[in-house]
Write a protein that holds these residues in place. Structure first.
Motif: not given
Length: 447
Positions: A19-28, A102-109, A116-119
């Motif tokens: 969570l810390d890593l993703m928050e830092l990445t998305l915050g940037k 199938k449940a309605g997700a947009f994509d997956y990682l 890079d894929q997250l961004r």
């Protein structure tokens, strides 16, 4: 400092470090983030936000301490359908990915998460349109007031919102490519390219280079580097038409490209990432081909995450008049159908569906001497007409597959006769590929 109107992302995971890593990445990236450590906490926050401004995106782990990420996906699909959601799976298995989509997700990682894929995923997700209104506006090119076409338009609107692979089934000429284009236009990739590839029209020896490209000197005549359709469709949609015609050797390579999201050009020792959405189609029954060992089961499950079944024209005769009028208008013709001509078209079986209707009208307009087209101007084959069931044996229409096979066999035999048994010319007349015609000849026992 984040802007007051910065997009807000809900991150759901029970691993604080991730969570810390993703928050830092998305915050940037200038995004506002919120976190939840469980399914229950995610539901609670989604409920509170739905009464306020709301989230613009949700990323959830597949496995959480108190349940599954699919529960979060299903909750969002039911209560916050405007919020795109993607899942993060520890193993990246096809089963997990398919279940999420199938449940309605947009994509997956897949873990470990590539930043890079997250961004790229986040940028793509935040451009998802509000599909219902756009669907009603854009899908009008699928003509027809029947209940079947209303359902197709609704499904296309929903499919535009997801990145899930879609397989379009239906007979030749039923509008599979048009449906694929509309799915592309409804989604967040609409500004990217739509690249169609007819898998049945490419010789097996050229298939790999057509799909993945090649390096200079890879083979005789390769005098420069060339992109394949995967690279050409970057950021957009790749439409694989007649995918059932792919040879087994290419099915393996296509499966790897879809799983890894990377391709290797012929003559190269390096893989390059590709960002495309896959929509496939065929008039054949992929499930039966899998049972017969002619199509790989793992590729079938990868392509057929969501199926869109296009109805044949004979299943919606009430639409024939509207479609015919639209075709005549597109042709720039002042001709119109007489009541008897329209009735004859509605009673016709249309083995070639809308494509055949176009050919019938083009021929009729070219030969008609009056502005009002009569039934005789249409020159319909009596063998393929759906006459009043009361005028034929009660078993003539049943079982349905046998009846359709008889119609198909009759159409093929007529095409062969008209072309003096030139199979290439007959395939062109029927509007199918040579390989497809050869398959039909074998299946129907036509010598």
């Amino acid at each position: 400092m984040l802007a007051a109107d910065a997009p807000k992302v809900l991150l759901v995971d029970d691993e604080p470090d991730l969570l810390d890593l993703m928050e830092l990445t998305l915050g940037k990236m200038g995004l506002d983030t919120d976190r939840a450590l469980s399914v229950a906490e995610a539901r609670s926050k989604l409920g509170r936000q739905s009464r306020q401004r709301g989230y613009d995106l949700c990323l959830t782990d597949m496995r959480l301490g108190d349940g599954q990420g699919l529960e979060v996906v299903q909750h969002i699909a039911e209560h916050c359908p405007h919020v795109p959601v993607a899942v993060i799976t520890a193993h990246g298995t096809a089963e997990n990915a398919v279940a999420a989509l199938k449940a309605g997700a947009f994509d997956y990682l897949a873990k470990p998460v590539s930043l890079d894929q997250l961004r790229a995923l986040v940028k793509m997700a935040l451009r998802v349109p509000d599909f219902p209104a756009q669907a009603r506006e854009n899908a009008t090119s699928l003509i027809g007031r029947s209940g079947a076409m209303a359902e197709i338009r609704t499904q296309i609107g929903k499919l535009g919102r997801t990145q899930a692979p879609v397989h379009i089934s239906g007979e030749s000429g039923s509008g599979k490519e048009l449906a694929a284009r509309l799915i592309h236009q409804e989604g967040n990739r609409a500004s990217g390219p739509f690249i169609p590839l007819n898998c049945g029209a490419i010789p097996e020896t050229l298939m790999e280079s057509e799909l993945f490209g090649y390096k200079k000197g890879a083979f005789t005549g390769a005098d420069s580097d060339r992109e394949g359709v995967f690279q050409s469709a970057k950021g957009g949609t790749l439409f694989l038409d007649e995918v059932a015609d792919l040879p087994l050797s290419m099915q393996v390579k296509l499966l790897r490209a879809l799983q890894e999201k990377k391709v290797r050009r012929v003559g190269s020792n390096k893989e390059e990432p590709v960002d495309v959405r896959i929509v496939s189609a065929t008039h054949q029954n992929l499930g039966k081909l899998v049972e017969a060992g002619q199509f790989r089961q793992d590729l079938y499950y990868r392509l057929n995450v969501i199926e869109l079944a296009m109805p044949s024209l004979r299943e919606r005769p009430e639409d024939v008049g509207d479609i015919a009028a639209a075709i005549l208008k597109r042709m720039g013709s002042s001709h119109r159908l007489s009541d008897k001509a329209e009735a004859a078209l509605k009673a016709y079986a249309f083995p070639g569906n809308v494509r055949e209707l176009e050919n019938i009208l083009e021929r009729a307009v070219a030969l008609a001497e009056q502005p009002v087209l009569q039934a005789s101007d249409l020159n319909l084959s009596p063998d393929a007409s759906l006459v009043n069931p009361g005028e034929i044996g009660s078993d003539s229409l049943y079982p349905l597959q046998d009846y359709l096979d008889r119609l198909e066999k009759s159409a093929i035999e007529q095409a062969l006769e008209k072309t003096r048994y030139n199979k290439t010319a007959a395939a062109r007349l029927l509007g199918v590929t040579f390989r497809s015609l050869r398959y039909r000849l074998q299946r129907l026992g036509i010598d």
